[in-house]
Design an enzyme around this catalytic site. Structure first.
Site, PDB file in Angstrom:
ATOM      1  N   THR A  76      -6.406   4.850  -8.180  1.00 38.64           N
ATOM      2  CA  THR A  76      -6.837   6.005  -7.628  1.00 38.64           C
ATOM      3  C   THR A  76      -7.901   6.438  -8.759  1.00 38.64           C
ATOM      4  O   THR A  76      -8.831   6.686  -8.476  1.00 38.64           O
ATOM      5  CB  THR A  76      -6.103   6.799  -6.985  1.00 38.64           C
ATOM      6  N   ASN A 152      -8.969  -5.630  -1.060  1.00 42.37           N
ATOM      7  CA  ASN A 152      -7.522  -5.426  -0.711  1.00 42.37           C
ATOM      8  C   ASN A 152      -6.929  -6.053   0.916  1.00 42.37           C
ATOM      9  O   ASN A 152      -6.559  -5.668   1.372  1.00 42.37           O
ATOM     10  CB  ASN A 152      -7.206  -4.116  -0.886  1.00 42.37           C
ATOM     11  N   GLN A 180      -6.484  -5.427  -7.264  1.00 41.69           N
ATOM     12  CA  GLN A 180      -5.229  -6.939  -5.910  1.00 41.69           C
ATOM     13  C   GLN A 180      -5.708  -7.446  -7.213  1.00 41.69           C
ATOM     14  O   GLN A 180      -4.733  -8.721  -6.693  1.00 41.69           O
ATOM     15  CB  GLN A 180      -6.020  -6.505  -4.382  1.00 41.69           C
ATOM     16  N   ALA A 201      -0.476  -1.341 -11.705  1.00 43.24           N
ATOM     17  CA  ALA A 201       0.992  -1.688 -12.170  1.00 43.24           C
ATOM     18  C   ALA A 201       2.032  -2.130 -10.895  1.00 43.24           C
ATOM     19  O   ALA A 201       2.722  -3.109 -10.343  1.00 43.24           O
ATOM     20  CB  ALA A 201       1.789  -1.057 -12.871  1.00 43.24           C
ATOM     21  N   HIS A 202       1.710  -1.196  -9.762  1.00 48.87           N
ATOM     22  CA  HIS A 202       2.543  -1.752  -8.541  1.00 48.87           C
ATOM     23  C   HIS A 202       1.915  -2.622  -7.386  1.00 48.87           C
ATOM     24  O   HIS A 202       3.481  -2.877  -6.859  1.00 48.87           O
ATOM     25  CB  HIS A 202       3.437   0.454  -8.007  1.00 48.87           C
ATOM     26  N   CYS A 326      -4.399   3.361   1.931  1.00 54.53           N
ATOM     27  CA  CYS A 326      -4.746   4.614   1.888  1.00 54.53           C
ATOM     28  C   CYS A 326      -5.416   4.892   3.212  1.00 54.53           C
ATOM     29  O   CYS A 326      -5.978   5.437   3.648  1.00 54.53           O
ATOM     30  CB  CYS A 326      -5.144   4.855   0.232  1.00 54.53           C
TER      31      CYS A 326
END
Ligand SMILES: Cc1ncc(COP(=O)(O)O)c(C=O)c1O
Length: 399
Positions: A76, A152, A180, A201-202, A326
């Site tokens: 983001t 996504n 993604q 990274a997540h 989101c």
């Protein structure tokens, strides 16, 4: 029936790989100091941070000599930095695709309040950006074009290299949100031709709270945060060394295990779709004809309400989503599916299932069984509700 939750929402976030956690714990001990400090422990932290930065750039195909890896708190922030930083001061013109993540759309809408003109590049019915529409939209005032690398919601991969080829002669910088895609598919920043690329990274079994914007050498970028000299002043604030090490380790693990992981994940995703189509032949697979991310499946179960379906699946032990994390929680219809020209019944009944490196065949088999059970139960319930509504009223007695 075991109702232990089967996690099929890896596009929202992925579990931290234990090997990444170990690497982070080690670096938190070795590199606890502030990498901006001038003493020995600070310099030790700086060395570890810069080694991670360099390796991340290398794994994503950035030029070590020219390009910059700017750490951010995630995608983001990287998307905000890219759009606002490349757009500069109004007036001007910004182009985004019609299927961007809310963090790009929201930033574009903010730029509009500052006086920028925003326009959207359309997609076809498989959710792939129509590159041919771009040349007519580019103007001498275009400041930045932003088109994601992989969607996504549907997983549709986008022709970013062709878009870059349109932007280059016009001298317009291209930003691509690769949140993604990075790690899961090989990404080569240099050969894509983009000026800036977002990662986080997540989404690839790394830690939450770190991402990066990769910036091509020589591309001017204005910061959006102020008050520090870190990262050349482009993103001030103390750099999180152990998160950077975690991000680097997670990328290295994907790099080493990518072909095994992707072959397995794609087979599981295809198997899930096959089982659902067999059990429920009217299931619609979105972006089915597009090249797709191997771990993403967006399906519509026509006649059902996606929110009711999501809740019923959660109770049955399948964790999935109605779209972008989101935007979930909002009852707004998916702008991505709307942009693809889907009708109301397809948009209203769409769910996203996304797999990760830890998803097993047994989980997918059991998830398919639970999904079919829930879909059939909700359909039966809707049918009997409709029948009782349509049942003829008892004829009124004549006096
Ligand atoms: C394509 C895309 N961009 C950006 C983001 C935002 O990522 P982050 O949670 O790191 O801010 C996401 C996460 O859902 C995403 O899928």
């Amino acid at each position: 029936m075991s109702t232990q939750a089967i996690y099929l929402d890896h596009n929202a976030t992925t579990p931290l790989d234990p090997r990444v956690a170990q690497a982070m714990q080690r670096s938190a001990g070795e590199a606890f100091a502030n990498p901006a400090s001038q003493h020995g422990p600070g310099q030790q932290a700086r060395r570890i941070l810069e080694a991670a930065r360099q390796r991340i750039g290398q794994l994503l195909g950035a030029s070590a000599a020219a390009d910059q890896v700017i750490f951010t708190s995630g995608a983001t922030e990287a998307n905000n930095l890219a759009l606002r930083g490349l757009a500069g001061q109004p007036p001007g013109h910004v182009i985004i695709s019609a299927i961007e993540h809310p963090s790009v759309v929201g930033t574009a809408e903010y730029l509009q309040t500052l006086g920028f003109e925003i326009c959207r590049l359309p997609v076809d019915t498989d959710g792939v950006v129509q590159v041919d529409a771009l040349p007519a939209l580019l103007t001498p005032d275009t400041r930045v074009v932003s088109v994601m690398l992989g969607n996504n919601e549907t997983g549709a991969l986008q022709p970013v290299d062709r878009i870059a080829a349109c932007c280059a002669p016009a001298g317009v910088p291209l930003h691509t949100d690769a949140a993604q895609v990075a790690a899961k598919l090989p990404v080569n920043f240099q050969s894509l031709g983009a000026a800036a690329l977002t990662v986080t990274a997540h989404k690839f079994h790394g830690p939450r709270g770190i991402g990066a914007l990769i910036l091509r050498g020589g591309v001017p970028l204005r910061p959006i945060l102020f008050g520090g000299f870190q990262q050349g002043g482009l993103r001030p604030g103390s750099e999180p060394v152990e998160l950077a090490v975690g991000m680097c380790t997670a990328l290295e693990l994907w790099d080493a295990e990518r072909s095994e992981r992707n072959g397995r994940i794609a087979a599981l995703r295809d198997g899930l779709e096959r089982k659902l189509l067999t059990g429920c032949p009217d299931t619609v697979v979105h972006a089915a004809r597009a090249a797709r991310l191997p771990h993403t499946s967006c399906l519509s179960f026509t006649g059902l309400d996606r929110q009711a379906l999501l809740m019923a699946l959660d109770q049955a032990g399948v964790a999935c989503s109605t779209g972008s994390a989101c935007a979930s929680g909002s009852s707004e219809p998916s702008p991505v599916l709307l942009a693809m020209g889907c009708d109301e019944s397809l948009v209203g009944s769409a769910l996203r299932f996304s797999l990760g490196a830890t998803t097993t065949a047994a989980e997918v088999d059991e998830a398919a069984r639970r999904i079919l059970h829930v879909v059939n139960r909700l359909r039966d319930r809707n049918k009997s509700a409709n029948q009782s509504r349509l049942a003829p009223l008892e004829p009124s007695k004549t006096l």
